[in-house]
Design an enzyme around this catalytic site. Structure first.
Site, PDB file in Angstrom:
ATOM      1  N   GLU A 246      83.415  25.347 -33.471  1.00 29.87           N
ATOM      2  CA  GLU A 246      82.293  24.498 -33.102  1.00 29.87           C
ATOM      3  C   GLU A 246      81.494  25.236 -32.033  1.00 29.87           C
ATOM      4  O   GLU A 246      82.057  25.665 -31.028  1.00 29.87           O
ATOM      5  CB  GLU A 246      82.799  23.170 -32.551  1.00 29.87           C
ATOM      6  CG  GLU A 246      83.694  22.414 -33.517  1.00 29.87           C
ATOM      7  CD  GLU A 246      84.521  21.336 -32.841  1.00 29.87           C
ATOM      8  OE1 GLU A 246      84.941  20.399 -33.536  1.00 29.87           O
ATOM      9  OE2 GLU A 246      84.756  21.446 -31.618  1.00 29.87           O
TER      10      GLU A 246
ATOM     11  N   TYR B 110      86.589  21.651 -19.015  1.00 23.72           N
ATOM     12  CA  TYR B 110      85.820  21.143 -20.146  1.00 23.72           C
ATOM     13  C   TYR B 110      84.803  20.094 -19.697  1.00 23.72           C
ATOM     14  O   TYR B 110      83.653  20.077 -20.159  1.00 23.72           O
ATOM     15  CB  TYR B 110      86.760  20.552 -21.198  1.00 23.72           C
ATOM     16  CG  TYR B 110      87.163  21.526 -22.280  1.00 23.72           C
ATOM     17  CD1 TYR B 110      86.614  21.458 -23.555  1.00 23.72           C
ATOM     18  CD2 TYR B 110      88.096  22.525 -22.033  1.00 23.72           C
ATOM     19  CE1 TYR B 110      86.986  22.331 -24.559  1.00 23.72           C
ATOM     20  CE2 TYR B 110      88.484  23.419 -23.029  1.00 23.72           C
ATOM     21  CZ  TYR B 110      87.919  23.321 -24.285  1.00 23.72           C
ATOM     22  OH  TYR B 110      88.292  24.204 -25.276  1.00 23.72           O
TER      23      TYR B 110
END
Length: 597
Positions: A82, A201
């Protein structure tokens, strides 16, 4: 090596580094990190291509970015990639790599136009009751305790999160939210994964919080990662004179300390069953891919479960090499591989690739994702998570643009699915996924997309072909860790060697991404060759107040501040704050974000 931001350095072409013509390079591994190191040596380091040697154990380049058709078993895709619009190093690389699909375009051009004309988004993020939309409806459903804990995690220094697990810093209620469902299945986190990595993240992708529920944050390649990303890069390198040498199983790199310097002196490898070595001097640069998330992958096919007999904690070709290198350190400067490879029960998951052209199955797919996969456009837009399986296999599946392989028949659809829990029985198949043949894995998936029960077995056996892959170390980089457990890209006082890939340490960026691999390759080359051009810094959305306010708005399910569940004391404090910022830019920013009406 230094970092830069903006266009000034992005378009600069560096001068030829001093002494590069007398230097050679040996790159261990042809994963994206190794190929990226070769690219930056060639383009920006201006090293002669014939001086660059890439050593690969297998017969094919690409490492974990694979995708192939086995003539005896069928299509294999261990995983997918991704991408994000702020993968700065990745786009810096691929702007210079010619497309092998469209003459006159770069891979970046090809990718840009593809995603511009066919933007990614999901119409069904999760299902329940055998194929019904779970109606997560882009909501995060964060309770107050979870929202506050996430905010605290965002601002906690990394040093304070070393060796801590996510479930040690976030409340139990968090793991029942849609936020966790989206997060866990999109990134493959587990509750026992590293809180430090979770923080990275959050900080790295805070600008994509609104795109998390429906995958509008993502972009994908046209074909599988091997054909779209690896093949053009390999072609570019080979045309530049770079030599990729297959069948080289590197066992160790001998490193010595000399006059305060660390120097790689020898590469020990095995080829055709014979051990040999390459002697090195300071002008021979070595780029080491230490560790590999797909090491010791175990494959199954339509009729057989994967053979897990060779899976043993702490063992695997890439791990063995890193262990041999780390053993030479005096103070842990080459990292701690055991922090990542010592618990395969915690680090495994399993994927499968289903090939079918059966109309009944495709109709079930269309009823869920509201798109026909044979139209060649975005289909599911990302994974569809089966909520009913969260206590079982925890199954998710996706269909990327078809065909995923150039050799794929136009009527065939490839479905990729994966399970986070390989040790629990399924909802339909009453045994763990790791013990299942491809047919049995397909049966579980067909059950969850709503196939009539009396047809499931026949469809799995006669209308589909399913290959499987168990990966014992796929989540190894998410293990709780200290910063020192991953070696620096270039350790202190190293003169001719660097670590690259997912188990090398570079600040602020996130592992399990193409960007991380490419960034480490770029940083390694720029450091060892002293390339006078800035490496683009990690996108700084965590420092952008607009992005932070916007993320807050979406994470509380688009509620304004006065709609939040505040107690009396908080309401009084808020009233005073709003009075103080009246008429200021802060008030304007809050209104633009949606937090103020």
């Amino acid at each position: 090596m230094y970092y830069s931001a903006g266009n000034y350095e992005a378009y600069a072409r560096p001068e030829k580094p001093e002494g590069v013509d007398r230097k050679s390079a040996y790159i261990i591994g042809t994963g994206l990190a190794g190929l990226s190191a070769a690219f930056y040596l060639l383009r920006d380091g201006q090293m002669k291509g014939e001086h660059i040697h890439v050593l690969e154990k297998l017969e094919l380049a690409g490492g974990s970015c694979d995708g192939r058709k086995d003539v005896t078993k069928g299509f294999y895709m261990r995983g997918g990639r991704e991408m994000d619009n702020h993968f700065e190093c990745m786009w810096d690389l691929y702007r210079s790599v010619p497309s092998i699909e469209h003459q006159g375009q770069s891979v970046l051009d090809e990718y840009y136009y593809l995603n511009k004309k066919d933007p990614n988004y999901s119409l069904c993020r999760a299902t329940v009751n055998c194929g019904e939309d779970a109606h997560t409806d882009k909501m995060f459903k964060l309770d107050k305790a979870s929202a506050l804990a996430l905010s605290k995690l965002f601002i906690t220094p990394e040093k304070d999160l070393e060796d801590k697990k996510i479930n040690e810093v976030l409340p139990e209620s968090f793991f029942k939210t849609n936020f966790w469902l989206y997060w866990q299945t999109m990134f493959a986190f587990q509750p026992w994964a590293s809180a430090l990595e979770m923080k990275r993240y959050l900080c790295r992708y805070v600008h994509h919080i609104d795109g998390l529920p429906d995958f509008t944050a993502l972009r994908f390649t046209k074909y599988n990662q091997f054909e779209s990303m690896i093949l053009p890069l390999v072609k570019y390198l080979e045309e530049g004179g770079v030599k990729i040498e297959y069948g080289f199983d590197v066992k160790n790199v001998i490193i010595k300390k000399e006059n305060g310097k660390r120097v790689a002196k020898k590469i020990i490898y095995e080829k055709d069953g014979v051990e040999n070595s390459i002697d090195l001097c300071e002008d021979d640069l070595v780029f080491i891919t230490n560790g590999c998330c797909t090491d010791t992958s175990c494959y199954g096919d339509q009729d057989h479960a994967p053979d897990l007999s060779k899976v043993k904690n702490g063992q695997g070709e890439s791990w063995n090499m890193w262990i041999n290198i780390a053993d030479q350190a005096t103070n842990g400067e080459y990292g701690n591989p055991y922090a990542f490879c010592s618990d395969t029960d915690a680090t495994n998951w399993m994927s499968a690739t289903v090939a079918t052209s059966d109309q009944e199955i495709i109709d079930k797919i269309i009823s869920i994702c509201k798109r026909d996969p044979r139209e060649g456009k975005v289909t599911t837009g990302g994974i569809v998570t089966v909520k009913d399986s969260t206590d079982n296999w925890y199954l998710s599946w996706t269909i990327n643009r078809q065909p995923q392989f150039k050799c794929q028949d136009k009527d065939t659809v490839l479905i990729w699915l994966y399970s986070l829990n390989t040790n629990k029985e399924g909802n339909w198949i009453k045994k763990p996924m790791r013990e299942c043949s491809g047919k049995e894995v397909c049966e579980e998936w067909l059950y969850h997309i709503g196939m009539e029960k009396d047809k499931i077995k026949d469809k799995a056996e006669n209308a589909c072909n399913t290959t499987t892959c168990y990966m014992p170390y796929i989540n190894a980089f998410f293990q709780p860790r200290k910063e020192s457990d991953r070696p620096k890209v270039v350790v202190d006082n190293a003169v001719n060697f660097a670590f690259i890939g997912q188990f090398a340490e570079t600040p602020r960026d996130t592992i399990f991404t193409t960007e991380y691999s490419i960034r480490t390759g770029m940083e390694a080359v720029y450091t060892l060759l002293n390339v006078d051009r800035g490496v683009p810094e990690v996108w700084g959305s965590k420092y952008d107040v607009r992005e932070l306010l916007r993320a807050c708005y979406y994470s509380v399910d688009k509620k304004s501040i006065d709609e939040l569940p505040l107690d009396l004391k908080e309401k009084i404090l808020l009233k005073n704050v709003l009075k103080a910022i009246k008429g200021t830019d802060v008030e304007i920013l809050l209104k633009e974000s949606g937090l103020l009406k």
